[in-house]
Enzyme design. Structure first.
Site, mmCIF file in Angstrom:
data_model
loop_
_atom_site.group_PDB
_atom_site.id
_atom_site.type_symbol
_atom_site.label_atom_id
_atom_site.label_comp_id
_atom_site.label_asym_id
_atom_site.label_seq_id
_atom_site.Cartn_x
_atom_site.Cartn_y
_atom_site.Cartn_z
ATOM 1 N N GLY A 135 0.816 -1.217 0.000
ATOM 2 C CA GLY A 135 0.000 0.000 0.000
ATOM 3 C C GLY A 135 0.841 1.255 0.000
ATOM 4 O O GLY A 135 1.711 1.444 -0.853
ATOM 5 N N LYS A 206 3.360 -11.212 -2.616
ATOM 6 C CA LYS A 206 4.193 -10.095 -2.163
ATOM 7 C C LYS A 206 5.589 -10.576 -1.767
ATOM 8 O O LYS A 206 6.591 -9.905 -2.025
ATOM 9 C CB LYS A 206 3.507 -9.385 -1.004
ATOM 10 C CG LYS A 206 2.199 -8.715 -1.413
ATOM 11 C CD LYS A 206 1.421 -8.206 -0.215
ATOM 12 C CE LYS A 206 0.118 -7.543 -0.648
ATOM 13 N NZ LYS A 206 -0.706 -7.092 0.504
#
Length: 429
Positions: A135, A206
């Site tokens: 993010g 990720k």
């Protein structure tokens, strides 16, 4: 300042895409000043054109994403649609027609980042993806640029807000997994289908991206060992508390001690309450980076959501636009080490094993013998018994994962062991 605007095509206008469009409008003057030229939203590709999108002129909306990214006047394509296809084809088409790309697509980068890197390099374009991992937390750029002269040995962190919220709820309230998931869903932290989060797929993607960048080698999603949190119980939380620990879903990327291989894994683990990651609450993310010269660095903040993710997208957009004006490109793929990714069985760590056993003499000796036969040293043992049944909790010293797996398989064959209630790794010590 150049007066001709740089034209941006936006692929996707959901939670993140709509916020990107809004920030491009409300921050237009600041963006122009920081870039050295104005930026203009030239088109938005969506699936449902009839939906009203506040702040976006209807004439900019199209369902033909291919035509949009093929326009020769597009300078940058922002891709926030996710998934493998059509995102991969749209991105490579954008490169072919002269546009650089900003993406938030962790799944595609983890699955086939090599194709995107190669296409970007072939056509002399940028591929930026800060928003794909954590993010708003600046993480990709520090790894690619700030630590480019250092040697990163380990990346460890919490990279999925949904699972962290669930585990935090379980720890603080004593709730079971299902109850905590229901609350996460009601509050909007978990999707209607939470599989990607709770089974660790999101965090594994990720981890693949982080390992590839940190260790300058290609790591794909299939290379990442993955376990989710669905088997974590309130009893595990209570046991962790007695040990002075908590449970977190961790993404761990490590360089082997001899430097000849790397590992990437995602799984729940107990970590000491004294570890900084233990205090990461609710839906926040935090990542530790351990480098040879820089030491231990921690990056913390909101890891998902429309505004935080859009912030990362806009940061990349500014960088890519600056490069465009300078007729330059930023860092591309760095995979020169070509290190192999080791199997999970080679990973060495500590373990917490909970066994349901018969409450009678000799059980502990039998269990200890099995551990010794497989070369796994016991650190502590705790036993509680009542009415002919008992629970046995064993915490080991560091051992290879393969040795622990062999131990557990042998334990299950003992007549005195009625079941292996849980197995959890212990990290951060």
């Amino acid at each position: 300042m150049r007066t001709r605007p740089l034209k941006v095509a936006l692929l996707g206008c959901g939670v993140v895409g709509s916020e990107v469009a809004r920030l491009m409008t409300t921050h237009a003057d600041d963006l122009a000043a920081r870039i050295g030229a104005p930026v203009e939203l030239a088109g938005v590709a969506v699936r449902r054109p009839q939906k009203v999108r506040e702040g976006i002129a209807p004439e900019l909306v199209t369902t033909d994403a291919t035509a949009l990214v093929s326009r020769d006047d597009i300078d940058v394509v922002v891709e926030v649609i996710g998934g493998i296809e059509p995102a991969r084809t749209l991105i490579t088409t954008a490169f072919e027609h002269g546009a650089s790309v900003v993406s938030a697509n962790k799944a595609l980068l983890a699955e086939d980042g090599a194709t995107l890197y190669e296409a970007a390099e072939k056509h002399g374009r940028d591929l930026y993806f800060e928003a794909a991992v954590a993010g708003a937390i600046p993480l990709i750029r520090p790894l690619r640029e700030s630590l480019a002269g250092d040697k990163v040995n380990r990346v460890l962190g919490i990279v999925n807000g949904t699972t962290n919220f669930i585990l935090d709820k379980m720890e603080r309230s004593g709730a079971g997994y299902s109850e905590a998931l229901d609350e996460a869903t009601a509050l909007g932290y978990a999707e209607a289908d939470p599989t990607a989060d709770v089974e660790g797929f999101d965090a594994a993607a990720k981890a693949a991206i982080l390992a590839g960048i940190a260790f300058h080698t290609r790591v794909r999603l299939d290379d990442v060992h993955r376990e989710g949190i669905t088997e974590v119980t309130a009893a595990d939380m209570a046991s962790a508390k007695r040990m002075g620990c908590t449970v977190k879903l961790l993404a761990i990327c490590e360089r082997a001690a001899d430097g000849r291989s790397v590992t990437a894994r995602v799984h729940p683990a107990m970590i000491p309450l004294s570890h900084p990651l233990a205090s990461v609450r609710e839906a926040y993310n935090a990542v530790f980076v351990e480098a040879e010269a820089a030491g231990r660095l921690m990056f913390y903040g909101p890891g998902a959501g429309g505004s935080p993710t859009a912030s990362a997208v806009l940061g990349d957009l500014v960088a890519v636009c600056r490069n465009k004006l300078a007729e330059a490109t930023g860092p591309g793929e760095s995979a020169y080490t070509q290190l192999p990714v080791s199997h999970m069985g080679d990973v060495v760590t500590r373990y917490h094993i909970s066994l349901d056993v018969a409450d009678k003499p000799g059980v502990l000796a039998q269990v200890a013998t099995v551990f010794a036969e497989h070369g796994v040293s016991i650190d502590t043992v705790r036993q509680q018994g009542k009415d002919g049944e008992a629970s046995l909790v064993v915490v080991t010293h560091r051992a290879p994962d393969a040795a622990l797996s062999g131990t557990v398989e042998a334990l299950r064959k003992l007549d005195t062991v009625r079941g292996v209630a849980s197995i959890m790794r212990v990290e951060g010590e």
